[in-house]
Design an enzyme around this catalytic site. Sequence first.
Site, short mmCIF file in Angstrom:
data_model
loop_
_atom_site.label_atom_id
_atom_site.label_comp_id
_atom_site.label_asym_id
_atom_site.label_seq_id
_atom_site.Cartn_x
_atom_site.Cartn_y
_atom_site.Cartn_z
N TYR A 60 -9.33 4.27 36.71
CA TYR A 60 -10.56 4.23 35.92
C TYR A 60 -10.55 5.33 34.85
CZ TYR A 60 -15.42 3.65 34.63
OH TYR A 60 -16.57 3.40 33.93
N PHE A 112 -17.50 -6.32 4.92
CA PHE A 112 -16.89 -7.16 5.93
C PHE A 112 -17.99 -7.55 6.91
CE2 PHE A 112 -14.76 -8.26 9.88
CZ PHE A 112 -13.97 -9.29 9.41
N THR A 113 -17.88 -8.77 7.46
CA THR A 113 -18.98 -9.37 8.23
C THR A 113 -19.51 -8.46 9.34
OG1 THR A 113 -17.27 -10.47 9.52
CG2 THR A 113 -18.23 -11.72 7.72
N ASP A 203 -11.79 1.69 7.31
CA ASP A 203 -11.58 0.53 8.16
C ASP A 203 -10.06 0.31 8.12
OD1 ASP A 203 -11.13 -1.93 9.28
OD2 ASP A 203 -12.93 -2.85 8.43
N LYS A 246 -5.17 -6.83 14.68
CA LYS A 246 -4.50 -7.17 13.43
C LYS A 246 -3.18 -6.38 13.36
CE LYS A 246 -8.75 -8.88 12.69
NZ LYS A 246 -9.91 -8.10 12.36
N ARG A 370 -14.45 -18.33 3.88
CA ARG A 370 -14.86 -16.97 3.51
C ARG A 370 -15.61 -17.10 2.19
NH1 ARG A 370 -13.94 -13.24 7.93
NH2 ARG A 370 -15.79 -14.49 8.28
N PHE A 437 -21.43 -17.63 10.43
CA PHE A 437 -20.21 -18.43 10.19
C PHE A 437 -19.50 -18.81 11.47
CE2 PHE A 437 -17.27 -14.93 10.98
CZ PHE A 437 -18.09 -13.84 10.79
C1 LIG Z 1 -11.33 -8.09 12.30
C2 LIG Z 1 -11.91 -7.07 11.43
C3 LIG Z 1 -12.89 -6.20 11.89
C4 LIG Z 1 -13.55 -6.35 13.25
O1 LIG Z 1 -12.66 -6.20 14.30
P1 LIG Z 1 -12.75 -7.07 15.65
O2 LIG Z 1 -11.57 -6.58 16.41
O3 LIG Z 1 -12.69 -8.51 15.28
O4 LIG Z 1 -14.04 -6.71 16.31
C5 LIG Z 1 -13.33 -5.21 11.03
N1 LIG Z 1 -12.84 -5.09 9.78
C6 LIG Z 1 -11.92 -5.93 9.30
C7 LIG Z 1 -11.41 -5.74 7.90
C8 LIG Z 1 -11.42 -6.94 10.11
O5 LIG Z 1 -10.51 -7.79 9.60
#
Ligand SMILES: *Cc1c(COP(=O)(O)O)cnc(C)c1O
Length: 445
Positions: A60, A112-113, A203, A246, A370, A437
């Site tokens: 843990y 970004f969303t 980010d 990513k 998008r 979306f």
């Molecule tokens: C995917 C993404 C996020 C959010 O990350 P999650 O792992 O999907 O929660 C934030 N910023 C960008 C540019 C992304 O592509």
Amino acid sequence: MVEPLRMITPQERSKAIAEAGYNTFLLRSEDIYIDLLTDSGTNAMSDRQWAGMMLGDEAYAGSRNFYNLEAAIQKYYGYRYITPTHQGRGAENILSQICIKPGDYVPGNMYFTTTRHHQEAAGATFVDVVVPEAHDPSDESLFKGNIDLAALSALIERVGADKIPYVCVAATVNMAGGQPISMTNMKAVRALTRKHGIRIFLDATRAVENAWFIQQNEPGYGDRSVAEILLEFCSHSDGCTMSGKKDALVNIGGWLALNDKHLYEEASALVVVYEGLHTYGGMAGRDMEAMARGIEESVQDDHMRARIGQVRYLGEKLHGWGVPVVRPIGGHAVYLDARAFYPHIPQDQFPAQALAANLYEDSGVRAMERGIVSAGRDKLTGEHHHPKLELVRLTIPRRVYTQAHMDVTAESVAAVWDERSRARGLKMVFEPKYLRFFQARFEPI
Ligand SMILES: *Cc1c(COP(=O)(O)O)cnc(C)c1O
């Protein structure tokens, strides 16, 4: 990971997309032939990563895999304090909560969303300060993710530095077409914000891909490694949020990194509320190990050359055939310009949503909208945001598909392009409250 592909008939595809409300997020994976919905968590892991999965220390607290992950982030990204999170938005939630007060403004190079959602949920107004060329799909500038310094200065002047907790810099800019930001611009943003005592949070979701573009296109960086460039790039910021799904070559995970000890302590206090103890943050030990190893693999020049080279192959092929795509080709995806595909469909009838559905019907290739659906509604007026870019994203998973899959995809896009004058718009028949979306449903007009 190797898995068989299945192709269903055109009739079955028409039925599947109708049942999914013309939203590619609501299709079943088994009904997809080539899945270009997203590069998020769709990476194929390497032999070394899978071996690492067998070395999970599922304690843990204080798992050895956490220390391996921490060391990898410190070595390649250069930040001091790190906590894992279940994925990128977990880090965004915590950063937004510890830094933002109601009434603040958070400037960023395009929204970004999920990032904007957390900023607004914490009481901030997002202000787009990306350079104007980012909104023009045909502009060939090499660093269309750059921050417009004049716009940022004007905002600081207008609202005052004390209302701007940080600048949110995305590398590369997803919503602009995977477009990079230059080191020169990053340094200039640093110089400007330092004068006003404003922090910069990156980010860093696709910062390694950004580093590759700097190596390729920015004078003075041609003989530096991607790893060296990444480290320098991050050094101009105070921390980052990260979706490991990513660049970091895993299927799940993320982190929040901070250089300020006091801020890190505040973040840790919230991590235990939303994610888990600060040494696992919602991740299994084995998944932290895979991410630590994925980070190291992701910064290899050969990996990046192959990865972005594949995206470019698809994009240049389509461009060569006269299909309208966002230029220059970005890092993780090829973006189709739905406005240019369907000039006869007004934006309120969701041309990009319709294009993604038509592509699926043609070949079983799954892409993502998008455009106006992703942009959502203004938090004050309740009106649709009307983004200039109305795009369909063909996102290439890392290390999954071959050049032949890119060829099949290109041929299907060309077929949909040839049929463009017959396409019709959509109407939205179900709209979720947040991040619509993902779950909205549509019907053909
Ligand atoms: C995917 C993404 C996020 C959010 O990350 P999650 O792992 O999907 O929660 C934030 N910023 C960008 C540019 C992304 O592509």
